[in-house]
Design a protein around this motif. Structure first.
Motif, PDB file in Angstrom:
ATOM      1  N   ASN B 131       0.823  -1.212   0.000  1.00 44.23           N
ATOM      2  CA  ASN B 131       0.000   0.000   0.000  1.00 44.23           C
ATOM      3  C   ASN B 131       0.858   1.263   0.000  1.00 44.23           C
ATOM      4  O   ASN B 131       0.549   2.234  -0.689  1.00 44.23           O
ATOM      5  CB  ASN B 131      -0.933   0.006   1.217  1.00 44.23           C
ATOM      6  CG  ASN B 131      -1.974  -1.104   1.140  1.00 44.23           C
ATOM      7  OD1 ASN B 131      -2.252  -1.629   0.058  1.00 44.23           O
ATOM      8  ND2 ASN B 131      -2.531  -1.467   2.283  1.00 44.23           N
ATOM      9  N   GLU B 135       0.899   4.119  -2.768  1.00 42.71           N
ATOM     10  CA  GLU B 135       0.662   5.531  -2.462  1.00 42.71           C
ATOM     11  C   GLU B 135       1.791   6.400  -2.982  1.00 42.71           C
ATOM     12  O   GLU B 135       1.575   7.467  -3.557  1.00 42.71           O
ATOM     13  CB  GLU B 135       0.548   5.739  -0.943  1.00 42.71           C
ATOM     14  CG  GLU B 135      -0.730   5.233  -0.343  1.00 42.71           C
ATOM     15  CD  GLU B 135      -0.676   5.219   1.186  1.00 42.71           C
ATOM     16  OE1 GLU B 135       0.176   5.929   1.758  1.00 42.71           O
ATOM     17  OE2 GLU B 135      -1.469   4.474   1.787  1.00 42.71           O
ATOM     18  N   SER B 139       1.535   9.465  -5.557  1.00 40.92           N
ATOM     19  CA  SER B 139       1.714  10.831  -5.087  1.00 40.92           C
ATOM     20  C   SER B 139       2.852  11.567  -5.789  1.00 40.92           C
ATOM     21  O   SER B 139       2.851  12.765  -5.880  1.00 40.92           O
ATOM     22  CB  SER B 139       1.957  10.835  -3.578  1.00 40.92           C
ATOM     23  OG  SER B 139       3.177  10.189  -3.302  1.00 40.92           O
TER      24      SER B 139
END
Lengths: 118, 233
Positions: B131, B135, B139
């Motif tokens: 995860n 992310e 980002s």
């Protein structure tokens, strides 16, 4: 994650090439056959059911039937398949890399001389 | 602080004997002492020496430093030699050695060993590292392809990072995770080595691997103050 998002994907796109590569390296079937006796049936559409078995899957602690149940879920759930693949790669990476750390040669020769001392 | 409530008990019943050369209780009952005639060193070496590297790695994880690790390996090795007659050929020699090491460690080393960092057990999520990498990929400008996040791990994780992360785990998680992940022991063998029920092996592994992923994320240079506490607050 809700399985309904993926249920329409009837055929797996990704090949389960990770599944057999490390199998059969432990005598484990007898150990785990009783594990999930409470769960009468495995819900193939439940990510939760599969994730609950993640470690047993990674460590080859599932018997053939239990493993087949998990694989069946992975075949219809790409997100889980990707995550399981990742976890398996992580375990293999860790296992492979730490094997490079060896006992110092001096320690080995000291042990040998201790064993063979008169 | 030493955690006296650790689930891992010294083996056998009653208090451990005081003498430094005591016998691993599960390896020798009172009437089953070491034999007068020592084992053949060559036979012993042939069976046990292939596992010396694993023993050393395990000792490093238990003690946290190479000096104590070498001493622990030596103590374990000599004790295994002394009780080699109790080893059953055909069983897992590595698991047998680990069991002795664990007993020696608990009796003689645990008090001076590091106890692992204080980790928060709250909100342990599944697939933490996956995860986080996802992310990160979303980002920033995507510096790697999330189709193969495992490639990122293979590339970034070196032996130093892995050992650092393992050392951050509290002892009971560290041992269970290491034995399953790095040393290929089955859950039953881990249960035997650590003298814990197989259900405890599973629960420690479940939490321990999640903690390990947080620790790996941290040693990869990522900050996640909520995940790893330093125990000072």
């Amino acid at each position: 994650m809700a399985m309904t998002e993926f249920a329409i994907q009837t055929r797996p796109v990704t090949v389960l090439n990770f599944d057999t590569s490390m199998a059969n390296d432990k005598d484990n079937e007898a150990i785990s056959s009783h594990l999930y006796e409470e769960a009468e049936t495995f819900d193939y559409y439940s990510c939760e059911e599969a994730v609950k078995r993640l470690n047993d899957y990674l460590d080859h602690e599932l018997n053939a039937d239990e493993r087949a149940d998990v694989v069946k879920h992975l075949k219809i759930c790409k997100p889980c398949l990707e995550r399981f693949n990742f976890e398996q790669s992580l375990v293999i990476t860790i296992k492979t890399k730490v094997k490079n750390l060896c006992a110092p040669p001096e320690l080995k020769s000291r042990l040998s001389s201790l064993l063979h001392r008169p | 602080m030493i955690d006296e409530s650790n689930e891992i008990e010294p083996l056998g019943s009653g208090n451990p004997p005081e003498d430094a050369d005591r016998i691993p209780t599960e390896l020798a009952s009172s009437e089953d002492e070491a034999p007068a005639k020592p084992a053949d060193p060559a036979v012993f070496e042939a069976e046990m020496n292939p596992h010396l590297d694993s023993l050393y790695r395990n000792a490093m994880r238990l003690t946290g430093n190479s000096n104590d690790a070498e001493d622990l390996v030596q103590d374990t090795y000599l004790r295994a030699y002394r009780f080699f007659h109790q080893y059953q050929p055909g069983t897992n020699a590595k698991a047998w050695l680990f069991r002795i090491m664990n007993t020696v460690f608990l009796n003689d080393y645990r008090k001076k060993s590091r106890q692992g960092d204080q980790l928060s057990y709250d909100e342990l999520e599944d697939f933490y590292l996956y995860n986080k990498l996802s992310e990160e990929a979303l980002s920033k400008e995507q510096s790697y392809n999330m189709a193969n996040p495992e490639d990122v791990i293979v590339e970034r994780l070196g032996i130093e990072e892995i050992e650092d992360a393992i050392r951050k785990l509290p002892g009971e998680f560290r041992e269970t995770v290491a034995l399953a992940t790095m040393e290929d022991l089955s859950y039953q063998e881990i249960s035997d080595v650590l003298h814990i029920p197989i259900g405890t092996v599973r629960s420690r592994l479940s939490r321990g691997r999640k903690l390990l992923q947080r620790a790996l994320w941290q040693v990869l240079g990522k900050t996640d103050p909520d995940a790893l506490g330093n125990g000072d607050d």
